[in-house]
Design an enzyme around this catalytic site. Structure first.
Site, PDB file in Angstrom:
ATOM      1  N   ASP A 149       0.823  -1.206   0.000  1.00  0.00           N
ATOM      2  CA  ASP A 149       0.000   0.000   0.000  1.00  0.00           C
ATOM      3  C   ASP A 149       0.861   1.262   0.000  1.00  0.00           C
ATOM      4  OD1 ASP A 149      -2.333   1.537   0.072  1.00  0.00           O
ATOM      5  OD2 ASP A 149      -2.342   1.602   2.265  1.00  0.00           O
TER       6      ASP A 149
ATOM      7  N   GLU B  60       4.177  -8.264   6.843  1.00  0.00           N
ATOM      8  CA  GLU B  60       2.860  -8.841   6.568  1.00  0.00           C
ATOM      9  C   GLU B  60       2.885  -9.887   5.440  1.00  0.00           C
ATOM     10  OE1 GLU B  60      -0.006  -5.744   5.982  1.00  0.00           O
ATOM     11  OE2 GLU B  60       0.149  -5.013   8.042  1.00  0.00           O
TER      12      GLU B  60
ATOM     13  N   TYR C 196      -5.458  -3.164  13.038  1.00  0.00           N
ATOM     14  CA  TYR C 196      -6.234  -1.951  12.791  1.00  0.00           C
ATOM     15  C   TYR C 196      -7.681  -2.174  13.221  1.00  0.00           C
ATOM     16  CZ  TYR C 196      -2.221  -0.280  10.148  1.00  0.00           C
ATOM     17  OH  TYR C 196      -0.962   0.132   9.779  1.00  0.00           O
TER      18      TYR C 196
ATOM     19  N   GLU D 169       2.321  -1.636  14.068  1.00  0.00           N
ATOM     20  CA  GLU D 169       1.472  -0.706  13.318  1.00  0.00           C
ATOM     21  C   GLU D 169       0.112  -0.630  13.991  1.00  0.00           C
ATOM     22  OE1 GLU D 169       0.946  -1.360   9.109  1.00  0.00           O
ATOM     23  OE2 GLU D 169       3.065  -1.852   8.793  1.00  0.00           O
TER      24      GLU D 169
END
Length: 647
Positions: free
Chosen positions: A208, A452, A505, A541
């Site tokens: 991303d 990831e 997240y 994160e």
């Protein structure tokens, strides 16, 4: 003087054992530094540029554009180096271009370099994305696979073969990503001509951030004598107030040479010396390298000067190279991360090399601005997400005490075919290059081999077991991790890492808009990971997008209020768990950054606490208050840091 069985002697023996385990590539990659024996000529500025827009992107090779001035091949435009080429022009086709682009520059090489056959002339490229081929005066001198890391070639004999010809440097760069590259990707051809034009294809990526391309760091010419310092490796330790610097010097170009190794303090006073190519230097009343906000005298650096004197057929030459050295140790327990045997808590950020216009191009004003913001924020650390950053950035970290988790470009390993032997072989080589480049930076405290990955896939176990074992063999002194977003029970690489680094997240990608789930899901995450692996955990994160200036109360997604609420909910759980086994928190992200176009991205990712132009959102002040409070709890601050200042 150490006596048998004393801690000092045991430390020295441990250093020797560790040093013997270190493996490396055949040659060094020392950062070019000027000295009494070395010169550096920077080639930053405007280069000639042409994108190969032929259907198969092979016209430049078919027509051998490297054999003559690039302007003779067709239209050429100005292109700044270093910079990504994508955002420089108004051409959308160049912004999204995939394939070969060509750079060229004529360089004036000092006549004395050419005349002195005892001088090596080296061409060095700091970084080019992703595959590069380099020619000098039409002769190929090197090629390199992968971005973010330097490559070089000695070109002195080539220049001396025709000393009256100007030095014309041609660099072809290809940003195509495949299943075997780092990061990986695939090319997808769209053959339905009722929907797409002839030859239409897209580059699929699994990360991303925008796939910026070009020559991103400085291109240099530098010189050394024929007999030169090729590599230096240092490993440091201490016992009580005595510092230990284990060093090894590699010399090339001389059958025999004498050395003088001198370690000096900040005032230029010699604190230890040796005439051996390897050994242990003992430093009395050592000043340790401490992180920012952890000590009243952080980031103390010594200088290790190596002098090589070589004789050949009656002539004598000397090479001088100075390496900054910070004396510190790193270790990990089941619940703590220790620097100099003291618990260290990561309160920092994730970053990107990303800015308006220049893309990933190195830019000193931007670097200094970012470090001012880091220190204003009270951040003591960052991760080089998701690739190695410029060497100059790590040098700044060394000087300012900013701790670094150094990450390779292993981002987006999602396809099972990217776990094959070809991918693993390349990944191992990239780790070789990364450790070779960054091994001597005291700021680098941990290696990250991926971000990831699809770690739940069956091949991941062998892949990461091999990769992590290899990295630990390269450098037994630093812990190794990778960044996971997998389920704790199915992550096949987690048993092999030293520190668990988890991205999550909650209330954003999962249960969007529901802030109430954060304390439950985050606590469950920590308890599950620690319960299974009994290893310290970093929240590597977390965050939420916020469009600068967009407000709503009650908080709604994409507003600054929602971003604040997410952070505050995470922080409450961090404060419970950091007293147990959570050893750090790294916000995603330091600043907004560009991404590929898509329906979930409005001109890039907006999870920064600063805008892309480095202006603070309201969360920057929330984080600043928290980080300075954490620093006062966990560090030892001098009086002047009560009010944060600039560099």
């Amino acid at each position: 003087m150490a006596v048998p069985g004393s801690p000092g002697l045991l430390r020295v023996l441990w250093l020797l054992a560790v040093f013997g385990a270190v493996s490396s590539l055949d040659s060094g990659m020392l950062f070019p530094r000027e000295s009494s024996s070395r010169e550096v000529k920077e080639l930053s500025g405007l280069w000639g540029f042409r994108a190969d827009k032929s259907p198969d992107r092979k016209q430049g090779f078919d027509e051998a554009w490297y054999k003559r001035p690039l302007a003779e091949s067709g239209p050429v435009i100005d292109m700044p180096v270093p910079a990504s080429y994508n955002d420089i022009t108004q051409d959308p086709a160049l912004r999204d271009f995939i394939g070969w682009v060509w750079y060229e520059r004529e360089v004036v090489v000092p006549a004395r370099w050419i005349a002195d056959k005892g001088t090596r002339i080296v061409l060095r490229v700091g970084s080019a994305h992703y595959y590069s081929v380099t020619w000098v005066n039409g002769v190929k001198v090197t090629e390199h696979k992968g971005g973010h890391l330097p490559f070089e070639a000695e070109i002195g004999s080539l220049l001396r073969a025709d000393p009256l010809t100007p030095c014309r440097i041609t660099i072809a760069v290809n940003n195509t990503l495949t299943l075997d590259t780092l990061p990986p990707g695939t090319i997808q051809h769209m053959d339905d001509h009722t929907k797409y034009p002839e030859g239409f294809f897209i580059q699929n990526i699994y990360f991303d951030f925008f796939n910026y391309a070009g020559i991103h760091r400085a291109v240099l010419l530098y010189t050394t004598p024929k007999a030169y310092v090729d590599d230096i490796t240092v490993v440091t330790d201490f016992s009580d107030n005595t510092g230990l610097v284990k060093y090894k010097v590699s010399v090339q170009g001389a059958a025999s040479a004498s050395l003088k190794v001198t370690l000096t303090d900040k005032d230029g006073h010699c604190v230890a010396s040796s005439s051996e190519p390897s050994g242990v230097l003992t430093v009395v009343d050592v000043k340790l390298w401490w992180p920012y906000l952890m000590h009243e005298n952080p980031a103390y650096l010594y200088s290790l000067e190596v002098r090589v004197l070589a004789s050949n057929k009656g002539s004598t030459s000397e090479d001088v190279y100075a390496l900054p050295v910070g004396i510190r140790t790193v270790s990990v327990t089941s619940s703590q991360f220790l620097i100099n045997n003291k618990p260290f808590y990561f309160h920092g950020v994730n970053k990107h090399e990303d800015a308006d216009i220049r893309g990933k191009g190195f830019d000193w004003p931007l670097v200094v601005k970012d470090f001012n913001l880091l220190k204003w924020l009270g951040a003591n650390s960052f991760r080089t997400s998701h690739y190695p950053y410029a060497e100059e950035i790590l040098q700044m970290c060394d000087r300012h005490g900013i701790v670094v988790i150094d990450e390779c470009p292993g981002v987006g390993i999602k396809d099972i075919r990217s776990f094959g032997n070809a991918s693993l072989t390349h990944h191992l080589f990239v780790m070789d290059e990364l450790v070779r480049r960054d091994k001597n930076h005291p700021s680098v405290v941990m290696w990250s081999v991926a971000n990831e990955p699809a770690a739940e896939m069956p091949p991941a176990e062998y892949y990461f077991k091999t990769l992590i074992k290899h990295t630990k063999a390269l450098d037994p002194t630093r812990p190794v991790t990778y960044i996971t977003d997998s389920n704790y029970a199915r992550d096949k690489g987690a048993p092999f890492v030293d520190v668990i680094c988890v991205n999550s997240y909650f209330s954003w990608y999962h249960d969007p808009g529901h802030l109430e789930v954060i304390p439950i899901q985050l606590s469950t995450q920590f308890e599950s990971w620690y319960g299974k692996y009994q290893k310290p955990i970093i929240q590597s994160e977390y965050g939420a997008d916020a469009v600068p200036g967009l407000h709503n109360d009650p908080p709604m997604m994409f507003t600054e209020e929602y971003q604040k609420a997410v952070l505050q909910s995470y922080h409450r759980v961090f404060d419970q768990k950091r007293k147990q086994y959570v050893i750090g928190e790294l916000i995603w992200n330091f600043a907004d950054f560009m991404t590929a176009q898509g329906i979930t991205r409005v001109v890039g990712n907006k999870k920064g606490i600063f805008s892309r132009q480095r202006q603070p959102k309201s969360t920057a002040f929330i984080l600043k208050e928290r980080y300075w409070r954490l620093a006062n709890e966990t560090g030892k601050l001098p009086v002047w840091t009560k009010y944060p200042c600039s560099l």
